[in-house]
Every structure is written in structure tokens, then in C-alpha cells.
Scaffold this motif. Structure first.
Motif, short mmCIF file in Angstrom:
data_model
loop_
_atom_site.label_atom_id
_atom_site.label_comp_id
_atom_site.label_asym_id
_atom_site.label_seq_id
_atom_site.Cartn_x
_atom_site.Cartn_y
_atom_site.Cartn_z
N TYR A 34 0.64 -0.97 -0.07
CA TYR A 34 -0.25 -0.10 -0.19
C TYR A 34 0.90 1.58 0.58
CZ TYR A 34 -4.46 -2.85 0.90
OH TYR A 34 -5.09 -3.29 1.27
N ASP A 35 1.78 1.38 0.68
CA ASP A 35 3.06 2.33 0.37
C ASP A 35 3.69 2.70 -0.61
OD1 ASP A 35 6.40 2.96 0.60
OD2 ASP A 35 5.26 3.57 2.32
N THR A 36 3.86 1.06 -1.52
CA THR A 36 3.95 2.41 -2.83
C THR A 36 3.16 2.59 -4.22
OG1 THR A 36 5.87 -0.04 -2.42
CG2 THR A 36 4.74 0.34 -5.17
N VAL A 37 1.24 2.33 -3.99
CA VAL A 37 0.68 2.10 -4.47
C VAL A 37 0.76 3.72 -4.19
CG1 VAL A 37 -1.71 2.18 -5.01
CG2 VAL A 37 -0.24 0.04 -5.08
N ALA A 38 0.09 4.21 -2.29
CA ALA A 38 0.31 5.42 -2.15
C ALA A 38 1.44 6.73 -3.17
CB ALA A 38 0.55 5.54 -0.71
N GLY A 39 2.79 6.30 -3.02
CA GLY A 39 3.49 7.05 -3.33
C GLY A 39 3.18 6.93 -5.40
N GLU A 40 2.69 5.97 -6.02
CA GLU A 40 3.00 5.88 -7.02
C GLU A 40 1.61 7.48 -6.89
OE1 GLU A 40 1.73 2.36 -8.91
OE2 GLU A 40 3.48 1.84 -8.50
N PHE A 41 0.55 6.68 -6.38
CA PHE A 41 -0.41 7.89 -6.55
C PHE A 41 -0.26 9.18 -6.71
CE2 PHE A 41 -4.48 9.41 -5.17
CZ PHE A 41 -5.14 9.17 -6.60
N LEU A 42 0.48 9.82 -5.69
CA LEU A 42 0.77 10.96 -5.16
C LEU A 42 2.04 11.43 -6.08
CD1 LEU A 42 1.70 10.41 -1.27
CD2 LEU A 42 -0.19 12.31 -2.57
N ALA A 43 3.09 10.43 -6.75
CA ALA A 43 3.21 11.07 -8.67
C ALA A 43 2.86 11.45 -9.34
CB ALA A 43 4.14 9.46 -8.18
#
Length: 326
Positions: A50-59
């Protein structure tokens, strides 16, 4: 990429699976989200994903005005970038996105209505049939491994740990010397996925394979991890390293076909062990303990991978109604 952009209106995520840079504010949001997940008691693997997806989404949203201007159109645009992923991956990423937006709404970063715009992904967990190996093919692969060289000793021990004890690949990569209780013939380790400690019997063939590697195959290193990469720089496997190619290499040596339509990675060896134990009449609760499942529901899916077990579940259409309903 241009063709995909013409069709979907977005550059698909498969061309950029990692986020190299986040702004200070974005990194802070991800850190708070990570703490929020941990406080909620999420498994370590869930927090990591979920941490990885959050970073992708914020980017992604950073190029479209940020979270403050997020609306249904922004959500749809991000979802469009998931085209090309397998259904299971899309389901996982949408769950992660939904969780992040729930956190962001509670933190006042987005409006409450945004969460409802995330499309639902139909779960395919119970629809999937686990990939399993023919036990004879597993034996052929193990016998084909050249244990006369260091890499062969390592690969043999790794495949045996997964085949006989059902360890996950990431747990094998993180396995440490301290996890072995040699006098007690036990393996005690904390699973990366669940964060729970499991204790497994250290079977004789598994134990001797590990000892053979440590004594005669492992490069000299002070690393606490048992298994190392044998190419420079010498060191432990990273979480991103895949063990799949190890299995494929030895399967080809053994002339065992590896199909393209079905997955036959290291994880499928866990499936094979679970199916074999179930066919032998091992209680589901015991299999769940061996595999480290938090629920027997996850273990029950292996019933589908055995035609013999499925046949036992079939009702006899000619049997009297009273017997068919028992």
C-alpha cells in the motif's frame, strides 16, 4: 507508450513501476499513511504494498494539481494507467488506493466524496485455481540440480525449503542463522507477510541440504542471512530479487516443461505442498499453521487443485434426497 497514451489517455504504470522521487510533502504524506496502516494492525506485506501504491498515486496526482484538486476525473485517469495489469494486481492496487483515500479524507487532504469514485474490482481469489506441480516433476528437478558446485548447493537447499516446509520465497531470502534451532531440529522465523512467528520441524533432508551449503557452498561473508547471491557484489538477496529463474533453470535441465499459461514460480511449490498434504488427509487447520495462513479460508482454496478431492465433494445425482443433503 504513445500508442497506449492514444488509447487510454495516460502513460501506463507498467513503464514506470517504481517511484524514484517524491517531494518532501509527498514523502511526509506517505510516511503518515504508513504509520496509519501500522496503527490499524495491517500485515507488514500490506503496509509495504500500500505504501508503494500511495507513492505512485501521489506522483501521478502531482502532475495534475495535487490532492487538493483531486476529483472523479483524476481517479479515472489513474485507474486507466492500470490497464495491462492482471486482474489480481488491479484489485490489489484499487484496494490500496481506497485505503489511502480513506486516510487522506480523515487527514483533510481530500474530500469525503472522492473515495466513492474509486471503481470496484471483482475479487478473483476464490475463482483462481492454484498452479501445482506433478510430484514426479518436482523430484526430477531436485535430482537434476548439480550439487557439486556452490550455486547448486544453494539452489537445492532453497527449493527443498519451499517444497518440504512451504516457506515463502521472501522468507527464504531473509532466513538467518539465528532462525535455526539445530539441537531442537526446529526452524523458528517471523514471516514477512504476516509478521507472525512460525515454528516448523527441521526435516532431516532439509537440514543436511542447508548444512551442506553453509559448509561447502556459501561465499565467505559476515551477513546474518543464510543464502547469498554468488555474483559480485556478494551479499543477501534483496526483497526485489526473484527466485523464479532458479526454478526455471533447473526445470529446463531436468527437461520438465514450464507452461506459459500457468504460473510455475517458487510460490507454486507451496501450492503443491498444500495440495499434497490435503490429499493425505492432513487437517486444514494444521496445513494453515504450516503455511502461515491467518485464516483457513485461504487454505481451503487448494481443494480446487486436486481432482481427487473435488471428486469426493461431488454429489451422486442418483442417490436418495436424504443422502444427498447430508
Amino acid at each position: 507508450m504513445l500508442d497506449d497514451f492514444a488509447v487510454h489517455g495516460a502513460v501506463l504504470r507498467r513503464y514506470s513501476r517504481t517511484v524514484d522521487r517524491l517531494t518532501t510533502d509527498q514523502a511526509d504524506i506517505v510516511a503518515r499513511f504508513r504509520a496509519w496502516l501500522r496503527a490499524a494492525g495491517c500485515a507488514a506485506s500490506t503496509v509495504r504494498t500500500y505504501d508503494t501504491v500511495a507513492g505512485e498515486f501521489l506522483a501521478f496526482t502531482g502532475t495534475r494539481g495535487g490532492l487538493a484538486g483531486l476529483d472523479a476525473g483524476g481517479i479515472d485517469a489513474f485507474v486507466a494507467t492500470l490497464a495491462g495489469y492482471q486482474a489480481k494486481t488491479v484489485e490489489q492496487k484499487l484496494c490500496a488506493l481506497r485505503s489511502f483515500l480513506r486516510f487522506a479524507a480523515g487527514d483533510g487532504l481530500v474530500g469525503d466524496t472522492v473515495l466513492g469514485t474509486v471503481p470496484a474490482a471483482k475479487s478473483t481469489r476464490q475463482a483462481r485455481i492454484p498452479s501445482v506441480w506433478d510430484p514426479a516433476d518436482v523430484t526430477k528437478i531436485l535430482q537434476a540440480i548439480d550439487r557439486g558446485n556452490p550455486c547448486g548447493k544453494r539452489d537445492y537447499a532453497i527449493i527443498l525449503l519451499i517444497t518440504r516446509l512451504g516457506l515463502r520465497g521472501i522468507d527464504v531470502k531473509r532466513l538467518r542463522f539465528a532462525d535455526f534451532d539445530w539441537p531442537g531440529n526446529r526452524l523458528s522465523m517471523v514471516q514477512a507477510k504476516t509478521g507472525h512467528r512460525v515454528q516448523l520441524p527441521l526435516l532431516k533432508d532439509v537440514g543436511w541440504a542447508v548444512i551442506d551449503y553453509i559448509r561447502y557452498g556459501r561465499p565467505h561473508s559476515d551477513c546474518p542471512e543464510v543464502f547469498l547471491r554468488h555474483t559480485a557484489p556478494i551479499g543477501p538477496f534483496s526483497d526485489q530479487d526473484h527466485l523464479h529463474q532458479i526454478l526455471v533453470k533447473h526445470a529446463r535441465t531436468a527437461h520438465v516443461a514450464v507452461g506459459e499459461k500457468r504460473r510455475h514460480g517458487m510460490h507454486s511449490l507451496r501450492h503443491t505442498l498444500a495440495t499434497r498434504l490435503m490429499e493425505q488427509g492432513t487437517p486444514v487447520e494444521q496445513i494453515a499453521d504450516i503455511l502461515g495462513h491467518q485464516s483457513t479460508t485461504a487454505t481451503g482454496v487448494y481443494l480446487k487443485s486436486s481432482l481427487g478431492l473435488l471428486a469426493e465433494c461431488a454429489l451422486d445425482p442418483d442417490a436418495p434426497a436424504s443422502e444427498a443433503t447430508r
